[in-house]
Scaffold this motif. Structure first.
Motif, PDB file in Angstrom:
ATOM      1  N   ASN A  46      44.468  37.199  43.088  1.00  0.00           N
ATOM      2  CA  ASN A  46      43.409  36.909  42.124  1.00  0.00           C
ATOM      3  C   ASN A  46      42.149  36.420  42.819  1.00  0.00           C
ATOM      4  N   GLN A  48      38.925  34.290  41.748  1.00  0.00           N
ATOM      5  CA  GLN A  48      38.615  33.407  40.631  1.00  0.00           C
ATOM      6  C   GLN A  48      37.298  32.672  40.852  1.00  0.00           C
ATOM      7  N   VAL A  54      39.614  34.628  35.944  1.00  0.00           N
ATOM      8  CA  VAL A  54      40.141  35.557  36.936  1.00  0.00           C
ATOM      9  C   VAL A  54      39.235  36.787  36.923  1.00  0.00           C
ATOM     10  N   HIS A  57      42.075  40.599  38.918  1.00  0.00           N
ATOM     11  CA  HIS A  57      43.525  40.373  38.903  1.00  0.00           C
ATOM     12  C   HIS A  57      44.177  41.655  39.422  1.00  0.00           C
ATOM     13  N   THR A  76      40.869  41.450  34.116  1.00  0.00           N
ATOM     14  CA  THR A  76      39.966  40.304  34.197  1.00  0.00           C
ATOM     15  C   THR A  76      40.296  39.348  33.059  1.00  0.00           C
TER      16      THR A  76
END
Length: 291
Positions: A46, A48, A54, A57, A76
């Motif tokens: 991920n 972030q 996120v 992903h 996402t």
């Protein structure tokens, strides 16, 4: 040549989380090397931001319906809500095997390469410039997580280094120095070479020979090669990713492949400070070298 944005994480524990210094920028490459556990059902990589959104992903999944190939989900999550899944019903990461994942940041998308081949492209749904952390969770063992730029352009695949590859070693090769090399062996590979060189020769040449299924260790001094050291132990496989670490001791070189020590080679008469070039050559797609 590579430009390292921060020190790589070698053999980090999972779950893994690391801040990205200066946040994500166009042209950056994230390299993740590891091994999927045999009992894996999934793992996540991920990207972030500070709000715990996120932004990317990347999620290989394994199920009893697709026990061999599995599938990969891209998505996402913003403000706690997941978007629509973009799935690919295959995975380049079989259970129990090493894998190499690279994420190249472009203005339009993330270009994702797996084991040396472009696997997918994920269009941006949120600004990549907000990303300040990479996280890895799930049933996977990590060997390397690194963030870097690569130059020059025109790579073999997004995020690759040109081969033959040479980098300057500043300050020589003193005891305690380590070199980390990550890539994928070509499917039709015959030979690959990892060399520590100086102005008049080669202090250490480490060469997997796939036709003979041996690894040759040698040196080149005074205009001639020394006596070869050969071994039937071949820790490399055609078409598979690898992680090589060369650790320099006062009297020998220790070579680790995929986190296992496989060979040693005695250091000879060369002055340690005279070794000034690391070279990688042969039938390999090279993705990361440090330093």
């Amino acid at each position: 040549m590579t430009q390292h944005l921060q020190l790589p994480s070698i053999n980090p524990s999972v779950p893994f989380s690391s801040l990205i210094q200066g946040r994500l920028q166009e042209g950056m490459i994230i390299t993740v090397c590891g091994q999927v556990l045999k009992e894996a059902d999934r793992f996540n990589v991920n990207l972030q931001n500070r709000s715990d959104d996120v932004v990317l992903h990347f999620n290989p999944r394994y199920s009893w319906l697709l026990p061999i190939s599995g599938y990969v989900v891209h998505n996402t999550c913003q403000n706690g809500k997941w978007g629509w899944e973009e799935s690919k019903v295959e995975t380049p990461f079989p259970k129990g095997q090493m894998f190499s994942l690279q994420i190249l940041v472009t203005q339009e998308s993330y270009k994702i390469s797996a084991n040396g081949k472009l696997f997918s492209e994920y269009k941006h749904r949120m600004p990549f410039s907000d990303v300040d952390r990479i996280c890895v969770v799930g049933k996977v063992e990590l060997k390397l997580v690194a963030l870097h730029y690569i130059a020059p352009s025109l790579p073999a695949f997004p995020g690759s280094l040109n081969v033959p590859y040479k980098s300057i070693i500043y300050g020589g090769v003193m005891p305690g120095k380590c070199f980390v090399i990550h890539g994928v062996i070509n499917l039709q590979a015959k030979r690959v070479g990892f060399s520590l060189r100086h102005k008049t020769g080669v202090a250490f040449d480490y060469s997997p020979d796939f036709d003979e299924n041996v690894v040759v260790r040698n040196r080149y001094e005074d205009g001639k090669w020394g006596e070869e050291e050969r071994s039937g132990l071949m820790p490399f496989e055609r078409g598979q990713p690898f992680l090589v670490t060369i650790s320099c001791c006062s009297d020998k070189y220790e070579v680790f492949v995929n986190d296992k020590q496989v060979h040693t080679y005695s250091r000879r008469k060369n002055a340690k400070e005279e070794i000034d070039v690391l070279e990688v050559s042969g039938d390999v797609q090279l993705t990361f070298v440090h330093p």
